[in-house]
Scaffold this active site. Structure first.
Site, short mmCIF file in Angstrom:
data_model
loop_
_atom_site.label_atom_id
_atom_site.label_comp_id
_atom_site.label_asym_id
_atom_site.label_seq_id
_atom_site.Cartn_x
_atom_site.Cartn_y
_atom_site.Cartn_z
N GLU A 38 0.85 -1.19 0.00
CA GLU A 38 0.00 0.00 0.00
C GLU A 38 0.89 1.25 0.00
O GLU A 38 0.78 2.09 -0.85
CB GLU A 38 -0.92 -0.04 1.22
CG GLU A 38 -1.95 1.05 1.28
CD GLU A 38 -2.97 1.01 0.13
OE1 GLU A 38 -2.97 0.03 -0.64
OE2 GLU A 38 -3.74 1.97 0.01
N LYS A 45 17.04 6.33 12.54
CA LYS A 45 16.67 6.57 13.95
C LYS A 45 17.25 7.91 14.41
O LYS A 45 18.45 8.16 14.22
CB LYS A 45 17.24 5.42 14.79
CG LYS A 45 16.44 5.07 16.04
CD LYS A 45 17.18 3.97 16.76
CE LYS A 45 16.38 2.96 17.50
NZ LYS A 45 15.00 2.77 17.30
N ARG A 55 21.59 2.99 25.78
CA ARG A 55 21.66 2.96 27.25
C ARG A 55 20.83 1.79 27.79
O ARG A 55 21.29 0.99 28.59
CB ARG A 55 21.17 4.29 27.81
CG ARG A 55 21.72 4.59 29.20
CD ARG A 55 21.37 5.96 29.76
NE ARG A 55 21.16 7.00 28.78
CZ ARG A 55 19.96 7.52 28.48
NH1 ARG A 55 18.88 7.07 29.08
NH2 ARG A 55 19.85 8.49 27.59
N GLU A 137 16.43 -2.65 9.16
CA GLU A 137 15.28 -3.44 9.60
C GLU A 137 14.07 -3.09 8.73
O GLU A 137 13.64 -1.93 8.68
CB GLU A 137 14.95 -3.18 11.07
CG GLU A 137 13.77 -4.03 11.54
CD GLU A 137 13.51 -3.97 13.03
OE1 GLU A 137 14.02 -4.85 13.75
OE2 GLU A 137 12.81 -3.04 13.47
N ALA A 149 0.14 0.07 16.18
CA ALA A 149 1.53 0.29 16.59
C ALA A 149 1.85 1.79 16.72
O ALA A 149 2.58 2.20 17.62
CB ALA A 149 2.49 -0.37 15.60
N HIS A 153 2.89 3.41 20.15
CA HIS A 153 4.21 4.04 20.19
C HIS A 153 4.10 5.45 20.78
O HIS A 153 4.91 5.83 21.64
CB HIS A 153 4.80 4.09 18.77
CG HIS A 153 6.24 4.46 18.73
ND1 HIS A 153 6.67 5.75 18.68
CD2 HIS A 153 7.36 3.70 18.73
CE1 HIS A 153 8.00 5.77 18.67
NE2 HIS A 153 8.44 4.54 18.69
P1 0O2 Z 1 11.41 3.36 16.98
O1 0O2 Z 1 10.96 4.59 17.68
O2 0O2 Z 1 10.28 2.62 16.35
O3 0O2 Z 1 12.54 3.62 16.08
P2 0O2 Z 1 13.13 -4.00 21.10
O4 0O2 Z 1 13.53 -2.62 20.68
O5 0O2 Z 1 13.78 -4.48 22.35
O6 0O2 Z 1 11.60 -4.17 21.17
P3 0O2 Z 1 14.81 -5.12 19.01
O7 0O2 Z 1 15.51 -6.41 19.32
O8 0O2 Z 1 15.62 -3.89 18.95
O9 0O2 Z 1 13.55 -5.02 20.00
O10 0O2 Z 1 14.16 -5.24 17.59
P4 0O2 Z 1 12.68 -5.53 17.17
O11 0O2 Z 1 12.02 -6.52 18.04
O12 0O2 Z 1 12.76 -5.83 15.73
O13 0O2 Z 1 11.94 -4.15 17.45
C1 0O2 Z 1 12.43 -2.92 17.06
C2 0O2 Z 1 11.31 -2.03 16.51
O14 0O2 Z 1 10.09 -2.74 16.32
C3 0O2 Z 1 10.92 -0.91 17.46
O15 0O2 Z 1 11.80 0.15 17.35
C4 0O2 Z 1 9.53 -0.56 16.97
O16 0O2 Z 1 9.57 0.17 15.77
C5 0O2 Z 1 8.97 -1.92 16.68
N1 0O2 Z 1 8.36 -2.49 17.88
C6 0O2 Z 1 8.77 -3.58 18.54
N2 0O2 Z 1 7.97 -3.84 19.59
C7 0O2 Z 1 7.01 -2.89 19.60
C8 0O2 Z 1 5.85 -2.65 20.42
O17 0O2 Z 1 5.55 -3.35 21.38
N3 0O2 Z 1 5.10 -1.55 20.10
C9 0O2 Z 1 5.37 -0.75 19.03
N4 0O2 Z 1 4.59 0.29 18.81
N5 0O2 Z 1 6.46 -0.96 18.24
C10 0O2 Z 1 7.25 -2.01 18.51
P5 0O2 Z 1 12.13 1.08 18.61
O18 0O2 Z 1 13.55 0.87 18.99
O19 0O2 Z 1 11.11 0.90 19.68
O20 0O2 Z 1 12.06 2.52 18.13
#
Ligand code: 0O2
Length: 206
Positions: A38, A45, A55, A137, A149, A153
Protein backbone atom coordinates in the site's frame (compact mmCIF):
# COMPACT_ATOMS: atom_id res chain seq x y z
CA UNK A 1 31.56 10.67 17.37
CA UNK A 2 30.64 12.45 14.14
CA UNK A 3 26.98 11.46 13.82
CA UNK A 4 26.56 13.04 10.37
CA UNK A 5 29.41 10.98 8.93
CA UNK A 6 28.30 7.80 10.75
CA UNK A 7 24.63 8.07 9.73
CA UNK A 8 25.12 9.14 6.08
CA UNK A 9 25.29 5.57 4.65
CA UNK A 10 22.23 4.65 6.75
CA UNK A 11 20.28 7.48 5.12
CA UNK A 12 21.50 6.31 1.71
CA UNK A 13 20.34 2.73 2.44
CA UNK A 14 16.89 3.93 3.58
CA UNK A 15 16.47 6.16 0.52
CA UNK A 16 17.51 3.40 -1.89
CA UNK A 17 15.28 0.77 -0.29
CA UNK A 18 12.28 3.09 -0.28
CA UNK A 19 12.68 3.61 -4.02
CA UNK A 20 13.19 -0.10 -4.68
CA UNK A 21 10.17 -1.24 -2.67
CA UNK A 22 7.92 1.53 -4.02
CA UNK A 23 8.90 0.28 -7.49
CA UNK A 24 6.91 -2.92 -6.87
CA UNK A 25 3.75 -0.92 -6.30
CA UNK A 26 4.24 0.88 -9.60
CA UNK A 27 4.72 -2.43 -11.40
CA UNK A 28 1.49 -3.86 -9.97
CA UNK A 29 -0.34 -0.68 -10.97
CA UNK A 30 1.03 -0.92 -14.51
CA UNK A 31 -0.18 -4.51 -14.69
CA UNK A 32 -3.61 -3.45 -13.31
CA UNK A 33 -3.18 -5.89 -10.45
CA UNK A 34 -3.82 -5.54 -6.75
CA UNK A 35 -0.61 -4.24 -5.14
CA UNK A 36 0.42 -6.12 -1.96
CA UNK A 37 2.21 -2.89 -1.04
CA UNK A 38 0.00 0.00 0.00
CA UNK A 39 2.80 2.41 0.95
CA UNK A 40 6.40 2.47 2.13
CA UNK A 41 8.02 4.73 4.71
CA UNK A 42 11.53 4.90 6.08
CA UNK A 43 13.67 6.73 8.58
CA UNK A 44 17.07 6.84 10.18
CA UNK A 45 16.67 6.57 13.95
CA UNK A 46 16.96 10.03 15.53
CA UNK A 47 20.14 10.49 17.63
CA UNK A 48 18.30 10.88 21.00
CA UNK A 49 16.47 7.56 20.33
CA UNK A 50 19.77 5.88 19.43
CA UNK A 51 21.37 7.08 22.68
CA UNK A 52 18.31 6.06 24.67
CA UNK A 53 18.18 2.53 23.19
CA UNK A 54 21.98 2.13 23.54
CA UNK A 55 21.66 2.96 27.25
CA UNK A 56 18.64 0.64 27.76
CA UNK A 57 20.31 -2.29 25.99
CA UNK A 58 23.88 -1.54 27.18
CA UNK A 59 25.19 -1.26 23.63
CA UNK A 60 28.61 0.47 23.41
CA UNK A 61 28.51 3.33 20.91
CA UNK A 62 31.42 1.81 18.97
CA UNK A 63 29.32 -1.33 18.36
CA UNK A 64 26.16 0.39 17.13
CA UNK A 65 26.68 -0.78 13.54
CA UNK A 66 26.44 -4.46 14.52
CA UNK A 67 24.39 -4.33 17.74
CA UNK A 68 21.60 -1.91 16.84
CA UNK A 69 19.79 -3.43 13.89
CA UNK A 70 17.21 -0.72 13.36
CA UNK A 71 19.34 2.40 12.94
CA UNK A 72 18.00 2.29 9.40
CA UNK A 73 14.34 1.31 9.21
CA UNK A 74 11.97 0.78 6.32
CA UNK A 75 8.29 0.01 6.82
CA UNK A 76 5.99 -1.60 4.27
CA UNK A 77 2.23 -1.28 4.77
CA UNK A 78 -0.17 -3.79 3.23
CA UNK A 79 -3.96 -3.87 2.97
CA UNK A 80 -4.38 -7.56 3.77
CA UNK A 81 -2.57 -10.08 5.96
CA UNK A 82 -2.09 -12.32 2.88
CA UNK A 83 -0.21 -9.48 1.18
CA UNK A 84 2.51 -9.69 3.84
CA UNK A 85 3.56 -13.16 2.65
CA UNK A 86 3.76 -11.89 -0.94
CA UNK A 87 5.98 -8.98 0.13
CA UNK A 88 8.21 -11.32 2.16
CA UNK A 89 8.64 -13.53 -0.92
CA UNK A 90 9.42 -10.52 -3.13
CA UNK A 91 12.08 -9.45 -0.64
CA UNK A 92 13.49 -12.96 -0.25
CA UNK A 93 13.86 -13.32 -4.01
CA UNK A 94 16.01 -10.18 -4.32
CA UNK A 95 19.67 -10.52 -5.09
CA UNK A 96 20.82 -7.02 -4.11
CA UNK A 97 20.97 -7.64 -0.33
CA UNK A 98 21.08 -10.50 2.19
CA UNK A 99 18.58 -11.37 4.89
CA UNK A 100 20.40 -11.89 8.19
CA UNK A 101 17.54 -12.25 10.65
CA UNK A 102 13.77 -12.64 10.76
CA UNK A 103 11.41 -11.85 13.64
CA UNK A 104 7.83 -12.92 13.06
CA UNK A 105 5.68 -11.02 15.55
CA UNK A 106 2.57 -11.97 13.58
CA UNK A 107 2.78 -15.71 14.22
CA UNK A 108 4.08 -14.85 17.67
CA UNK A 109 2.72 -11.49 18.80
CA UNK A 110 4.49 -9.48 21.50
CA UNK A 111 3.00 -9.26 25.02
CA UNK A 112 2.18 -5.61 24.32
CA UNK A 113 -0.14 -6.76 21.50
CA UNK A 114 2.35 -5.66 18.81
CA UNK A 115 2.14 -7.51 15.48
CA UNK A 116 4.51 -7.05 12.53
CA UNK A 117 6.97 -9.06 10.45
CA UNK A 118 10.59 -7.92 10.78
CA UNK A 119 13.43 -8.75 8.42
CA UNK A 120 16.93 -7.54 9.16
CA UNK A 121 18.93 -7.23 5.95
CA UNK A 122 22.55 -6.51 5.20
CA UNK A 123 22.42 -3.86 2.51
CA UNK A 124 25.48 -2.82 0.44
CA UNK A 125 25.93 0.93 0.15
CA UNK A 126 28.52 2.09 -2.36
CA UNK A 127 30.61 4.75 -0.62
CA UNK A 128 33.62 6.64 -1.91
CA UNK A 129 35.70 4.21 0.18
CA UNK A 130 34.08 1.17 -1.41
CA UNK A 131 31.19 -1.09 -0.39
CA UNK A 132 29.85 -0.66 3.14
CA UNK A 133 27.34 -3.18 4.50
CA UNK A 134 24.53 -1.56 6.46
CA UNK A 135 21.96 -3.36 8.62
CA UNK A 136 18.41 -2.28 7.82
CA UNK A 137 15.28 -3.44 9.60
CA UNK A 138 12.35 -3.90 7.23
CA UNK A 139 9.00 -4.03 9.04
CA UNK A 140 6.02 -5.41 7.12
CA UNK A 141 2.52 -4.96 8.53
CA UNK A 142 -1.10 -4.37 7.61
CA UNK A 143 -2.73 -0.96 7.87
CA UNK A 144 -4.57 -2.17 11.00
CA UNK A 145 -1.32 -3.38 12.61
CA UNK A 146 0.28 -0.06 11.73
CA UNK A 147 -2.60 1.96 13.18
CA UNK A 148 -2.29 0.10 16.48
CA UNK A 149 1.53 0.29 16.59
CA UNK A 150 1.53 4.03 15.85
CA UNK A 151 -0.92 4.80 18.66
CA UNK A 152 0.86 2.49 21.11
CA UNK A 153 4.21 4.04 20.19
CA UNK A 154 2.98 7.58 20.90
CA UNK A 155 1.41 6.49 24.19
CA UNK A 156 4.69 4.85 25.17
CA UNK A 157 6.44 8.11 24.38
CA UNK A 158 3.87 10.14 26.32
CA UNK A 159 4.06 7.91 29.41
CA UNK A 160 7.83 7.36 29.00
CA UNK A 161 7.38 3.60 28.74
CA UNK A 162 5.19 3.41 31.87
CA UNK A 163 1.70 3.13 30.36
CA UNK A 164 -0.95 2.98 33.16
CA UNK A 165 -2.71 -0.34 33.66
CA UNK A 166 -6.16 0.82 32.43
CA UNK A 167 -4.64 2.27 29.23
CA UNK A 168 -2.63 -0.96 28.74
CA UNK A 169 -5.83 -3.00 29.05
CA UNK A 170 -7.52 -0.80 26.49
CA UNK A 171 -4.54 -1.22 24.18
CA UNK A 172 -4.83 -5.01 24.53
CA UNK A 173 -8.49 -4.82 23.54
CA UNK A 174 -7.62 -2.49 20.66
CA UNK A 175 -4.97 -5.00 19.51
CA UNK A 176 -7.63 -7.74 19.49
CA UNK A 177 -9.98 -5.46 17.56
CA UNK A 178 -7.23 -4.75 15.01
CA UNK A 179 -6.65 -8.51 14.67
CA UNK A 180 -10.38 -9.09 14.08
CA UNK A 181 -10.49 -6.23 11.58
CA UNK A 182 -7.68 -7.91 9.60
CA UNK A 183 -9.59 -11.20 9.68
CA UNK A 184 -12.87 -9.60 8.57
CA UNK A 185 -11.15 -7.76 5.73
CA UNK A 186 -9.47 -10.97 4.54
CA UNK A 187 -12.83 -12.72 4.49
CA UNK A 188 -14.51 -9.88 2.61
CA UNK A 189 -11.65 -9.92 0.13
CA UNK A 190 -12.01 -13.68 -0.30
CA UNK A 191 -15.72 -13.29 -1.01
CA UNK A 192 -15.11 -10.50 -3.53
CA UNK A 193 -12.51 -12.61 -5.33
CA UNK A 194 -14.89 -15.59 -5.37
CA UNK A 195 -17.69 -13.43 -6.80
CA UNK A 196 -15.32 -12.08 -9.48
CA UNK A 197 -14.24 -15.61 -10.39
CA UNK A 198 -17.89 -16.67 -10.64
CA UNK A 199 -18.61 -13.67 -12.88
CA UNK A 200 -15.65 -14.50 -15.19
CA UNK A 201 -16.71 -18.16 -15.49
CA UNK A 202 -20.29 -17.13 -16.29
CA UNK A 203 -19.08 -14.79 -19.03
CA UNK A 204 -16.98 -17.61 -20.54
CA UNK A 205 -20.08 -19.81 -20.63
CA UNK A 206 -22.00 -17.27 -22.72
P1 0O2 B 1 11.41 3.36 16.98
O1 0O2 B 1 10.96 4.59 17.68
O2 0O2 B 1 10.28 2.62 16.35
O3 0O2 B 1 12.54 3.62 16.08
P2 0O2 B 1 13.13 -4.00 21.10
O4 0O2 B 1 13.53 -2.62 20.68
O5 0O2 B 1 13.78 -4.48 22.35
O6 0O2 B 1 11.60 -4.17 21.17
P3 0O2 B 1 14.81 -5.12 19.01
O7 0O2 B 1 15.51 -6.41 19.32
O8 0O2 B 1 15.62 -3.89 18.95
O9 0O2 B 1 13.55 -5.02 20.00
O10 0O2 B 1 14.16 -5.24 17.59
P4 0O2 B 1 12.68 -5.53 17.17
O11 0O2 B 1 12.02 -6.52 18.04
O12 0O2 B 1 12.76 -5.83 15.73
O13 0O2 B 1 11.94 -4.15 17.45
C1 0O2 B 1 12.43 -2.92 17.06
C2 0O2 B 1 11.31 -2.03 16.51
O14 0O2 B 1 10.09 -2.74 16.32
C3 0O2 B 1 10.92 -0.91 17.46
O15 0O2 B 1 11.80 0.15 17.35
C4 0O2 B 1 9.53 -0.56 16.97
O16 0O2 B 1 9.57 0.17 15.77
C5 0O2 B 1 8.97 -1.92 16.68
N1 0O2 B 1 8.36 -2.49 17.88
C6 0O2 B 1 8.77 -3.58 18.54
N2 0O2 B 1 7.97 -3.84 19.59
C7 0O2 B 1 7.01 -2.89 19.60
C8 0O2 B 1 5.85 -2.65 20.42
O17 0O2 B 1 5.55 -3.35 21.38
N3 0O2 B 1 5.10 -1.55 20.10
C9 0O2 B 1 5.37 -0.75 19.03
N4 0O2 B 1 4.59 0.29 18.81
N5 0O2 B 1 6.46 -0.96 18.24
C10 0O2 B 1 7.25 -2.01 18.51
P5 0O2 B 1 12.13 1.08 18.61
O18 0O2 B 1 13.55 0.87 18.99
O19 0O2 B 1 11.11 0.90 19.68
O20 0O2 B 1 12.06 2.52 18.13
Amino acid sequence: MDWDVFLTPYKQAVDELKIKLRGYREQYEMASQHSPIEFVTGRVKPIPSILDKARRKSIPLNQLDTQMQDLAGVRVMCQFVDDIKIVINLIKSRTDFDIVEVRDYIADKKDSGYRSYHLVVSYPVMTIAGEQRILVEIQIRTLAMNFWATIEHSLNYKYEGQIPKDVKDRLQRAAEAAFRLDEEMSQIRGEIQEAQQHFILKKLDQ
